[in-house]
Design a protein around this motif. Sequence first.
Motif, PDB file in Angstrom:
ATOM      1  N   VAL A  78      29.937   3.751  51.912  1.00 59.91           N
ATOM      2  CA  VAL A  78      30.791   3.539  50.739  1.00 59.91           C
ATOM      3  C   VAL A  78      32.031   2.727  51.079  1.00 59.91           C
ATOM      4  O   VAL A  78      32.398   1.792  50.367  1.00 59.91           O
ATOM      5  CB  VAL A  78      31.185   4.909  50.135  1.00 59.91           C
ATOM      6  N   ILE A  79      32.687   3.086  52.189  1.00 55.85           N
ATOM      7  CA  ILE A  79      33.975   2.447  52.476  1.00 55.85           C
ATOM      8  C   ILE A  79      33.821   0.961  52.757  1.00 55.85           C
ATOM      9  O   ILE A  79      34.734   0.171  52.525  1.00 55.85           O
ATOM     10  CB  ILE A  79      34.688   3.158  53.647  1.00 55.85           C
ATOM     11  N   LYS A  80      32.666   0.555  53.245  1.00 50.19           N
ATOM     12  CA  LYS A  80      32.436  -0.865  53.501  1.00 50.19           C
ATOM     13  C   LYS A  80      32.358  -1.660  52.196  1.00 50.19           C
ATOM     14  O   LYS A  80      32.562  -2.881  52.195  1.00 50.19           O
ATOM     15  CB  LYS A  80      31.155  -1.050  54.314  1.00 50.19           C
ATOM     16  N   ILE A  99      38.627   7.620  46.249  1.00 50.96           N
ATOM     17  CA  ILE A  99      38.728   6.227  45.800  1.00 50.96           C
ATOM     18  C   ILE A  99      37.397   5.775  45.201  1.00 50.96           C
ATOM     19  O   ILE A  99      37.357   5.127  44.146  1.00 50.96           O
ATOM     20  CB  ILE A  99      39.141   5.317  46.972  1.00 50.96           C
ATOM     21  N   TYR A 100      36.319   6.138  45.839  1.00 51.41           N
ATOM     22  CA  TYR A 100      34.974   5.770  45.373  1.00 51.41           C
ATOM     23  C   TYR A 100      34.680   6.360  43.994  1.00 51.41           C
ATOM     24  O   TYR A 100      34.072   5.693  43.136  1.00 51.41           O
ATOM     25  CB  TYR A 100      33.961   6.260  46.410  1.00 51.41           C
ATOM     26  N   MET A 101      35.138   7.580  43.760  1.00 43.36           N
ATOM     27  CA  MET A 101      34.871   8.268  42.487  1.00 43.36           C
ATOM     28  C   MET A 101      35.922   7.940  41.425  1.00 43.36           C
ATOM     29  O   MET A 101      35.934   8.560  40.360  1.00 43.36           O
ATOM     30  CB  MET A 101      34.837   9.781  42.720  1.00 43.36           C
ATOM     31  N   ASN A 102      36.787   6.966  41.714  1.00 40.63           N
ATOM     32  CA  ASN A 102      37.859   6.588  40.780  1.00 40.63           C
ATOM     33  C   ASN A 102      38.844   7.721  40.523  1.00 40.63           C
ATOM     34  O   ASN A 102      39.486   7.779  39.467  1.00 40.63           O
ATOM     35  CB  ASN A 102      37.284   6.094  39.446  1.00 40.63           C
ATOM     36  N   LEU A 155      42.785   2.556  56.417  1.00 44.29           N
ATOM     37  CA  LEU A 155      41.758   3.562  56.135  1.00 44.29           C
ATOM     38  C   LEU A 155      40.377   2.947  56.300  1.00 44.29           C
ATOM     39  O   LEU A 155      39.482   3.554  56.902  1.00 44.29           O
ATOM     40  CB  LEU A 155      41.935   4.103  54.713  1.00 44.29           C
ATOM     41  N   LYS A 156      40.207   1.752  55.801  1.00 46.52           N
ATOM     42  CA  LYS A 156      38.909   1.088  55.859  1.00 46.52           C
ATOM     43  C   LYS A 156      38.547   0.719  57.304  1.00 46.52           C
ATOM     44  O   LYS A 156      37.437   1.012  57.776  1.00 46.52           O
ATOM     45  CB  LYS A 156      38.931  -0.157  54.977  1.00 46.52           C
ATOM     46  N   SER A 175      35.867   2.044  62.483  1.00 45.95           N
ATOM     47  CA  SER A 175      35.983   1.905  63.930  1.00 45.95           C
ATOM     48  C   SER A 175      35.839   3.244  64.642  1.00 45.95           C
ATOM     49  O   SER A 175      35.175   3.341  65.681  1.00 45.95           O
ATOM     50  CB  SER A 175      37.333   1.276  64.286  1.00 45.95           C
ATOM     51  N   PHE A 176      36.477   4.294  64.106  1.00 47.71           N
ATOM     52  CA  PHE A 176      36.362   5.615  64.727  1.00 47.71           C
ATOM     53  C   PHE A 176      34.908   6.078  64.773  1.00 47.71           C
ATOM     54  O   PHE A 176      34.448   6.620  65.777  1.00 47.71           O
ATOM     55  CB  PHE A 176      37.187   6.645  63.958  1.00 47.71           C
ATOM     56  N   LEU A 177      34.193   5.854  63.672  1.00 50.60           N
ATOM     57  CA  LEU A 177      32.807   6.307  63.605  1.00 50.60           C
ATOM     58  C   LEU A 177      31.875   5.423  64.433  1.00 50.60           C
ATOM     59  O   LEU A 177      31.093   5.920  65.253  1.00 50.60           O
ATOM     60  CB  LEU A 177      32.327   6.337  62.153  1.00 50.60           C
ATOM     61  N   GLU A 178      31.939   4.128  64.219  1.00 40.50           N
ATOM     62  CA  GLU A 178      30.958   3.226  64.826  1.00 40.50           C
ATOM     63  C   GLU A 178      31.316   2.830  66.261  1.00 40.50           C
ATOM     64  O   GLU A 178      30.442   2.823  67.144  1.00 40.50           O
ATOM     65  CB  GLU A 178      30.808   1.966  63.975  1.00 40.50           C
ATOM     66  N   ASP A 179      32.582   2.490  66.508  1.00 38.99           N
ATOM     67  CA  ASP A 179      32.961   1.972  67.818  1.00 38.99           C
ATOM     68  C   ASP A 179      33.226   3.069  68.843  1.00 38.99           C
ATOM     69  O   ASP A 179      32.906   2.908  70.024  1.00 38.99           O
ATOM     70  CB  ASP A 179      34.211   1.087  67.706  1.00 38.99           C
TER      71      ASP A 179
END
Length: 497
Positions: free
Chosen positions: A351-353, A407-410, A425-426, A431-435
């Motif tokens: 979602v954040i992407k 944010i996604y749910m308005n 945040l984005k 980065s925390f998750l993937e890197d």
Amino acid sequence: MQQPLKLYNTLSRQKELFEPINPPYVGMYVCGPTVYSYVHLGNLRTFMTFDLLFRYLTHIGYKVRYVRNITDVGHLVGDGEDGEDKIGKIAKLEKLEPMEIVQRYTNDFHRVTDKFNMLSPSVEPSATGHLIEQIEGIKELIDKGLAYESNGSVYFDISKYNEQDGQYGKLSGRVLDDLLNETRDLDGQTEKRNPLDFALWKRAAPEHLMRWPSPWSVGFPGWHLECTSMSTKYLGRQFDIHGGGMDLKFPHHECEIAQARGINGVEPVRYWLHTNMLTVNGQKMSKSLGNSFLPAELFSGSHELLEQAYSPMTVRFFMLQSHYRSTLDFSNEALKAAQKGYKRLANGLRVIKMLEYKPAEDVAIDTKKKQDIEKSFQAFYDAMNDDLNTAVAIASLFNLLKYVNMIYMNQLAPAAIGEETFDQLKTKFVSFLEDVLALKEEPASDSQAVISGMLNLYREYKEQKQYEKIDQIRQYFKSQGLAIRDMKHQIDWAYEE
């Protein structure tokens, strides 16, 4: 952006502020796989921990040379110093060259580490590729009076080492006199001056397949010497971090320290790290108890103790929920809980992407939410800096996930936290998750194009109030491990939690 990282040092038995010898460069070594069997989960936990450390050190600005060796000679049946080489034994049974066995299991190891999204090390040397270095190291120890030849084999002299203030046993906390009492009555020690002396080179029996010439005999190197030779070659006489599973503290790492100090005259490693063992439903994981899983059995759910299949990222997330120095217990309940937690984060990652900042002059900054998000960034670093406390670090990610979903749910306008905090945040959540944690999305079996087409049909059927077809599409998504999110402002999909 180097952080004040603290690591638990097995040698000092306390957390120490990490200070590399030559900042910002870091030398790191982990004892790699012994390639005579398929990789098991206990080993994987160790490699996953060092992959995490490699990633995090890189993330906070260090330049890391990560060495992970391949042990392809020297492991004997029973892990002793007599008997048949395990690789040679399999080669005889299957009528293959020993290096064919090595290649098979090395390939399997790499496939498994790829599944778990582990980075390749900077250098991956093999023991058989460094025989010259090992022979030269033995010569050096003999010249210094710390090793002796006996009947074509060469042994490290523990007594002489301790006379030179070597302190054999200091890493594992073993007392030399106690060790001598434990080993005094063992058979098969006639070549040695002392029952604790360990092999640097073994004379090969005529039937032994893996054998090389040396000044002492046609034979093969001792297991312990391999890592000392390779770590010294690629990381120098003294380097920053070394470790492995806790079962390697004694005798393997203890012997490494003795050899390296004997050859180079300095303490070889600044920080020793060791991962704890795995249990299954409270019992130690072992082949003899029938509770040891191969990764393929986890992915397929084919083991009799498993109720379902678990994906690589589910297993990685499960392991990250526990500190690397604590015992980790495998159970279906724990794995299912990890599956839900991972999918929540994977949905947030997807979602954040897609989210974009939208300025709005009529939206005031929500100072409380903005500060809470920024505190969660620091909470992640604080946890990782506390000896890689991934359990606490993950908790901070779930707090950030709350704002991603708002944010996604308005329910929260991006402008309410400001453009700078939104951008952080984005970037930091991804980065925390993937890197750092190396958690990535595991794509559904169907392509994104098919999913998008099905969602378009869903929208059309909804407008036409064809509820039976809507249910059929929902059921199809469920069969693929997905769910339809039917919201007021949009229709989207998610990984089913």
